[in-house]
Write a protein that holds these residues in place. Structure first.
Motif, PDB file in Angstrom:
ATOM      1  N   LEU A 155      31.155 -49.173  24.462  1.00 20.69           N
ATOM      2  CA  LEU A 155      31.973 -48.058  23.964  1.00 20.69           C
ATOM      3  C   LEU A 155      32.995 -47.732  25.076  1.00 20.69           C
ATOM      4  O   LEU A 155      34.126 -47.379  24.823  1.00 20.69           O
ATOM      5  CB  LEU A 155      31.110 -46.732  23.905  1.00 20.69           C
ATOM      6  N   ALA A 156      32.617 -47.857  26.275  1.00 19.38           N
ATOM      7  CA  ALA A 156      33.610 -47.548  27.290  1.00 19.38           C
ATOM      8  C   ALA A 156      35.014 -48.609  27.354  1.00 19.38           C
ATOM      9  O   ALA A 156      36.252 -48.455  27.308  1.00 19.38           O
ATOM     10  CB  ALA A 156      33.117 -47.906  28.845  1.00 19.38           C
ATOM     11  N   THR A 157      34.583 -49.962  26.940  1.00 21.90           N
ATOM     12  CA  THR A 157      35.846 -50.948  26.743  1.00 21.90           C
ATOM     13  C   THR A 157      36.600 -50.590  25.280  1.00 21.90           C
ATOM     14  O   THR A 157      37.831 -50.822  25.520  1.00 21.90           O
ATOM     15  CB  THR A 157      34.951 -52.231  26.548  1.00 21.90           C
ATOM     16  N   SER A 158      35.777 -50.480  24.346  1.00 22.89           N
ATOM     17  CA  SER A 158      36.484 -50.152  23.242  1.00 22.89           C
ATOM     18  C   SER A 158      37.362 -48.855  23.084  1.00 22.89           C
ATOM     19  O   SER A 158      38.455 -48.684  22.573  1.00 22.89           O
ATOM     20  CB  SER A 158      35.684 -49.985  21.976  1.00 22.89           C
ATOM     21  N   THR A 159      36.870 -47.859  24.102  1.00 26.58           N
ATOM     22  CA  THR A 159      37.772 -46.654  23.990  1.00 26.58           C
ATOM     23  C   THR A 159      38.696 -46.942  25.001  1.00 26.58           C
ATOM     24  O   THR A 159      39.979 -46.522  24.400  1.00 26.58           O
ATOM     25  CB  THR A 159      37.009 -45.593  24.908  1.00 26.58           C
ATOM     26  N   THR A 160      38.995 -47.833  25.873  1.00 23.83           N
ATOM     27  CA  THR A 160      39.957 -48.112  26.853  1.00 23.83           C
ATOM     28  C   THR A 160      41.013 -49.001  25.912  1.00 23.83           C
ATOM     29  O   THR A 160      42.261 -48.728  25.678  1.00 23.83           O
ATOM     30  CB  THR A 160      39.584 -48.902  27.950  1.00 23.83           C
ATOM     31  N   VAL A 161      40.242 -49.894  25.010  1.00 20.06           N
ATOM     32  CA  VAL A 161      41.473 -50.811  24.376  1.00 20.06           C
ATOM     33  C   VAL A 161      42.190 -49.832  23.284  1.00 20.06           C
ATOM     34  O   VAL A 161      43.413 -49.954  23.036  1.00 20.06           O
ATOM     35  CB  VAL A 161      40.555 -51.850  23.531  1.00 20.06           C
ATOM     36  N   PHE A 162      41.418 -49.111  22.753  1.00 19.37           N
ATOM     37  CA  PHE A 162      42.084 -48.259  21.421  1.00 19.37           C
ATOM     38  C   PHE A 162      43.084 -47.433  22.066  1.00 19.37           C
ATOM     39  O   PHE A 162      44.243 -47.187  21.556  1.00 19.37           O
ATOM     40  CB  PHE A 162      41.103 -47.344  20.725  1.00 19.37           C
ATOM     41  N   ALA A 163      42.782 -46.826  23.360  1.00 19.08           N
ATOM     42  CA  ALA A 163      43.735 -46.037  24.032  1.00 19.08           C
ATOM     43  C   ALA A 163      44.908 -46.764  24.281  1.00 19.08           C
ATOM     44  O   ALA A 163      46.299 -46.323  24.001  1.00 19.08           O
ATOM     45  CB  ALA A 163      43.261 -45.394  25.312  1.00 19.08           C
ATOM     46  N   ILE A 164      44.799 -47.854  24.717  1.00 18.35           N
ATOM     47  CA  ILE A 164      46.028 -48.828  25.155  1.00 18.35           C
ATOM     48  C   ILE A 164      46.722 -49.243  24.047  1.00 18.35           C
ATOM     49  O   ILE A 164      47.953 -49.363  23.981  1.00 18.35           O
ATOM     50  CB  ILE A 164      45.547 -49.995  26.003  1.00 18.35           C
ATOM     51  N   LEU A 166      39.956 -44.352  18.079  1.00 13.11           N
ATOM     52  CA  LEU A 166      39.914 -43.990  19.360  1.00 13.11           C
ATOM     53  C   LEU A 166      39.024 -42.819  19.510  1.00 13.11           C
ATOM     54  O   LEU A 166      38.143 -42.754  20.361  1.00 13.11           O
ATOM     55  CB  LEU A 166      41.204 -43.858  20.064  1.00 13.11           C
ATOM     56  N   GLY A 167      39.241 -41.884  18.650  1.00 15.14           N
ATOM     57  CA  GLY A 167      38.376 -40.736  18.529  1.00 15.14           C
ATOM     58  C   GLY A 167      37.075 -41.019  18.229  1.00 15.14           C
ATOM     59  O   GLY A 167      36.001 -40.240  18.968  1.00 15.14           O
TER      60      GLY A 167
END
Length: 279
Positions: A118-127, A167-168
């Motif tokens: 989840l940390a990775t997907s959150t970061t990717v979606f934010a970027i 992202l949410g």
């Protein structure tokens, strides 16, 4: 005393749009941001969470199959949305409801099927969302939803909306997982975060555009927490209504509000004058 029929009203509205077009005016394709906007937005995010769970449980297609089906439905509705000449409450909010489901499924596929943390997907979606905003601004010189009145701006708008939902979803799941919160406590946390954004905007002068988009992202985990609280079994900390009842309940409320707005047109913005005709 005269009474205007619905047919006469529709013809009048069509005539108004024709006159506006002839005068170089462009109709915004998204609603005015009112209390109705935020209520329906939260309701749509709740439906996005519960409907995604329901479809995954009952459709028998698995996450990939459900994702393809809902993406196809979203594509059809977006085609209709792009072809409309102005904001239509029914079409617009149907697109938001479907994009909330698709955004949830994108995040769920990455986490459940591909094992992406989840940390990775959150970061990717934010970027990715940041890139969308940067390109949108560089091309249009604005991120305001009050001027989504061209195909280009509308394309950027819906792309941004999709990634705010993804992202949410990922960020909300990450926070809940790391903090081990119950559903109602998670909902309270995200509600307080949204209240803090509102306070920063109205009292501390936080830019209106950024205030809107930050709050827009935060409504996704807020709605998901509410949906989980209502739908999940009591043994897991929920109320136990189930995904069917919860989805049906919120869809009924959304439908009622959308019908009301379609009739009253309380969330319709005035058309904007094109640059060529502007004073």
């Amino acid at each position: 005393m005269t009474y205007e029929t619905s047919e006469t009203s529709a013809l009048s509205a069509a005539g108004t749009r024709a006159v506006s077009a002839s005068r170089g005016l462009r109709w915004n394709k998204v609603p005015e941001v009112t209390v109705y906007f935020w209520i329906i937005k939260v309701l749509c995010t709740t439906v996005g969470e519960t409907a995604a769970d329901l479809l995954n449980e009952k459709a028998g297609l698995g996450l990939p199959g459900v994702s393809l089906l809902m993406s196809a439905l979203l594509a059809v509705v977006l085609v209709v949305q792009f072809r409309t000449g102005a904001y239509r409450a029914g079409v617009y909010w149907l697109a938001v409801a479907l994009i909330s489901v698709v955004g949830t499924l994108i995040s769920d596929n990455l986490t459940d099927n591909m094992g992406v943390p989840l940390a990775t997907s959150t970061t990717v979606f934010a970027i990715v969302l940041a890139v969308v905003f940067v390109v949108w601004y560089r091309r249009e010189r604005t991120l305001s939803i009050h001027s989504v009145d061209t195909t280009s701006r509308e394309s950027f708008y819906w792309l941004a909306v999709l990634f705010t939902f993804a992202l949410g979803t990922a960020a909300g799941d990450l926070v809940s997982e790391r903090m081990d919160l119950g559903y109602w406590l998670a909902a309270l946390l995200f509600a307080l975060a949204i209240a803090a954004v509102a306070l920063a905007h109205f009292k501390l002068g936080l830019d209106a555009v950024w205030s809107f988009w930050i709050a827009y992202i935060l409504t996704r985990p807020l709605g998901a927490s509410i949906g989980d609280y209502l739908s999940q079994p009591t043994g897991d900390g929920g109320v136990g209504l189930g995904t069917v009842i919860t989805s049906a309940l919120f869809l009924a409320v959304i439908l009622g509000l959308v019908v009301y707005l379609s009739v009253t047109r309380k969330d319709v913005t005035e058309p904007q004058r094109t640059a060529r005709h502007a004073a």
